[in-house]
Design a protein around this motif. Structure first.
Motif, PDB file in Angstrom:
ATOM      1  N   ASP A   1     -12.130  -4.076   0.533  1.00 25.88           N
ATOM      2  CA  ASP A   1     -11.431  -4.421   1.791  1.00 25.88           C
ATOM      3  C   ASP A   1     -10.072  -3.719   1.856  1.00 25.88           C
ATOM      4  N   MET A   2      -9.392  -3.673   0.706  1.00 21.32           N
ATOM      5  CA  MET A   2      -8.084  -3.006   0.673  1.00 21.32           C
ATOM      6  C   MET A   2      -8.248  -1.522   1.015  1.00 21.32           C
ATOM      7  N   LEU A   3      -9.274  -0.903   0.417  1.00 15.63           N
ATOM      8  CA  LEU A   3      -9.533   0.507   0.726  1.00 15.63           C
ATOM      9  C   LEU A   3      -9.856   0.675   2.215  1.00 15.63           C
ATOM     10  N   GLY A   4     -10.556  -0.309   2.760  1.00 14.33           N
ATOM     11  CA  GLY A   4     -10.887  -0.271   4.192  1.00 14.33           C
ATOM     12  C   GLY A   4      -9.621  -0.267   5.041  1.00 14.33           C
TER      13      GLY A   4
ATOM     14  N   ALA B   1      -6.929  -6.046   3.090  1.00 11.01           N
ATOM     15  CA  ALA B   1      -6.964  -4.979   4.098  1.00 11.01           C
ATOM     16  C   ALA B   1      -5.575  -4.756   4.686  1.00 11.01           C
ATOM     17  N   MET B   2      -4.866  -5.843   4.930  1.00 10.39           N
ATOM     18  CA  MET B   2      -3.516  -5.735   5.501  1.00 10.39           C
ATOM     19  C   MET B   2      -2.588  -5.001   4.538  1.00 10.39           C
TER      20      MET B   2
ATOM     21  N   LYS C   1      -3.202  -1.385   4.820  1.00 10.58           N
ATOM     22  CA  LYS C   1      -2.615  -0.780   6.026  1.00 10.58           C
ATOM     23  C   LYS C   1      -1.123  -0.525   5.838  1.00 10.58           C
ATOM     24  N   LEU C   2      -0.440  -1.488   5.238  1.00 12.01           N
ATOM     25  CA  LEU C   2       1.012  -1.332   5.049  1.00 12.01           C
ATOM     26  C   LEU C   2       1.319  -0.171   4.107  1.00 12.01           C
ATOM     27  N   VAL C   3       0.535  -0.083   3.030  1.00 13.81           N
ATOM     28  CA  VAL C   3       0.778   0.994   2.056  1.00 13.81           C
ATOM     29  C   VAL C   3       0.572   2.356   2.728  1.00 13.81           C
ATOM     30  N   ALA C   4      -0.548   2.495   3.443  1.00 10.17           N
ATOM     31  CA  ALA C   4      -0.824   3.792   4.094  1.00 10.17           C
ATOM     32  C   ALA C   4       0.203   4.078   5.193  1.00 10.17           C
TER      33      ALA C   4
END
Ligand code: F6P
Length: 551
Positions: free
Chosen positions: A300-303, A480-481, A484-487
């Protein structure tokens, strides 16, 4: 002398016209207060916002107008941001000084995608490693993977430093809510032996697994800690042969060095030179994260990371979250002379996020020469720092509100708490709104006087305001959130690097100190070795020698 490796990575030497136009525009705008901007344009709080990939980004409390945004977007275009984005995603060797592709985005590309590096599709390899990581994580989490004495693994210690530590520890802390609570996770990075000693002081070697994480597998701190960990583990297990295989795994790009250390190839998780250390938390460097939260939630994180990657790759510049954030940071850095950016997460689980961002932003953009090796024409990478709210409010916010420096702030908050208790969350979020409002609008002398404040006290109680901030909101901190923040920050950093025409993916500035330390270590260990440094360094070494009783 050989020139830059490819053309897409450089741009013409001429300074984009937009820099000059922004400079003229800044002269007109620098004396304008946010109070005035909101007064003249009451809807800006609705208009200067952006909703994308599940994030709400309010940038209305910045010292900008629509014209500023147009000019900044023009700057991005004239600086070649769209071409550089394409070049990065395509796998061009945009890390010029190391002649490497920059493809952390490939680490979260879906199965079936295709990304070529030197003619080879890297996506199948990425997923093969992810599958091995998932299998390993499941075995550790279910107890199928046993330690040398047959006991199940209850403790995981990640040994790494820089990108091989800050990402894993930040992600573990950020996603603790989702982690396997019956297990203990520790992170050892510092060559100060206290770090190791404290990390293992209450652990049983028979139940402890070490993940030695190092891209190069040569880093002084990590190799020293890894040796110490091996000695500690073997001592705890009666120097049993074969114990290392059950208690050590490695994450690295350097299979040879891993084998030399004594870790079996079967227990090594690979990544590649096109993943920068500070961009590596979505690679096998995330193994400790995966063991903590499980393969599904890691996926999910990768997503989430991938969603932001796709947004960055495809959204028009003026509606592109990382691009806008990067441009705004450059606006303050280069035109207002702001030295720092404060990142203020109102979410306790994000307590290590500012520390993580320090490496991401400052190791990437702390550069003073362009891609062509010429001195930069602008100030580069601002200093990133921060602490979770509301704690910071009771320490350094004073300086942000009433000090003499301009400190743009990023507030990060979520609509839903992960641990709801009574009124806590409304109080927390009220503070985000209040701080951003106070920074922007301040409190005038008239307002202070109207409250009956004695004349002599008025100047002390005035808030000048006009302090800019971004507010980034999401519904809830999930894997997932976090992705998004990291990217979001990864790509904002890249955007800035393109504006400044620097290599955001090398880090030569860390080398000199490392080399000098290697020379000094034996000089400290051997009190008789002659010293030929400058007088200050010689004296310092003598002081330490004396202090430890060898001089
Ligand atoms: O010293 C800086 C650095 O090279 C970082 O870029 C990197 O993340 C860190 O050291 C650790 O390197 P490694 O993963 O190779 O041990």
């Amino acid at each position: 002398m050989a020139g830059p490796a490819n053309k897409t990575a450089t741009r013409a030497a001429a300074k984009p016209q937009a820099w000059k136009d922004l400079s003229a525009h800044h002269k007109k705008l620098r004396g304008v207060h946010l109070r005035e901007l909101f007064h003249d344009d009451p809807q800006r709080g609705e208009r200067l916002t952006l909703e994308a990939v599940g994030l709400y980004f309010d940038y209305s409390k910045n010292r900008i107008t629509d014209e500023t945004v147009d000019l900044l977007v023009r700057l991005a275009r004239e600086s070649g941001v769209p071409e550089r984005i394409e070049a990065m995603f395509r796998g061009d060797k945009i890390n010029l000084t190391e002649k490497r592709a920059v493809l952390h985005t490939a680490l979260r590309a879906p199965r079936g995608a295709s990304i070529l590096v030197d003619g080879k599709d890297v996506v199948p390899e990425v997923h093969a490693v992810l599958d091995r990581m998932a299998d390993f994580s499941r075995r550790v989490r279910t107890g199928e993977w046993k330690g040398h004495t047959g006991k199940r693994i209850r403790n995981v210690v990640n040994v790494g430093i820089g990108g091989s530590d800050l990402g894993p520890v930040m992600a573990y802390e950020a996603l603790k809510h989702y982690s396997e609570r019956s297990m203990t996770f520790r992170f050892v990075s510092n060559v100060d032996s206290t770090d190791f000693a404290e990390a293992v002081q209450d652990l049983d070697a028979a139940e402890t697994l070490f993940i030695i994480s190092s891209k190069t597998f040569t880093t002084l701190e990590t190799m020293t800690n890894a040796e110490t960990a091996r000695a500690w583990c073997l001592a705890g297990l009666g120097n049993a042969e074969g114990a290392v295989a059950k208690h050590f795994v490695a994450v690295s790009t350097n299979a040879q060095a891993v084998a030399k250390f004594g870790i079996d190839a079967a227990n090594m998780f690979e990544f590649w030179d096109w993943v920068g250390g500070r961009y590596s938390m979505s690679s096998a460097i995330g193994l400790s994260t995966m063991v903590a939260i499980g393969p599904e939630q890691f996926s999910d994180m990768l997503g989430g990371l991938h969603e932001m990657d796709e947004h960055f790759r495809t959204a028009p510049l003026e509606r592109n979250l990382p691009v806008l954030m990067g441009l705004l940071a450059a606006w303050y850095n280069d035109f207002f002379g702001a030295e720092t950016v404060a990142v203020l997460p109102y979410e306790q689980y994000l307590k290590r996020f500012p520390a993580y961002l320090q490496q991401l932003t400052m190791e990437s953009n702390g550069k003073s020469v362009t891609l062509a090796g010429k001195p930069v024409a602008h100030k580069t990478g601002p200093i990133f720092w921060g602490e979770p709210g509301t704690n910071g409010q009771h320490s350094f916010y004073q300086l942000i509100h009433q000090g003499t420096r301009l400190i743009p702030c990023d507030f990060i908050a979520f609509a839903q708490p992960l641990n709801p208790r009574g009124r806590h969350h409304d109080m927390l979020v009220a503070n985000v709104c209040a701080q951003a409002e106070a920074l922007a609008f301040g409190k005038t002398a008239e307002q202070v006087k109207a409250q009956g404040t004695p004349e002599w006290l008025v100047p002390h109680r005035v808030f000048e305001g006009n302090r800019p901030s971004n507010v980034i909101l999401g519904d809830r901190l999930t894997p997932a959130m976090l992705g998004k923040l990291v990217a979001l920050y990864e790509h904002a950093v890249f955007t800035q690097g393109v504006l400044w025409n620097i290599d955001s993916f090398d880090q030569w500035g860390v080398e000199l100190g490392k080399v000098l330390a290697q020379r000094i270590i034996p000089e400290l260990e051997n009190a008789d070795s002659p010293l030929a440094h400058d007088s200050s360094t010689n004296r310092l070494i003598q002081y330490f020698r004396k202090g430890k009783g060898t001089a």
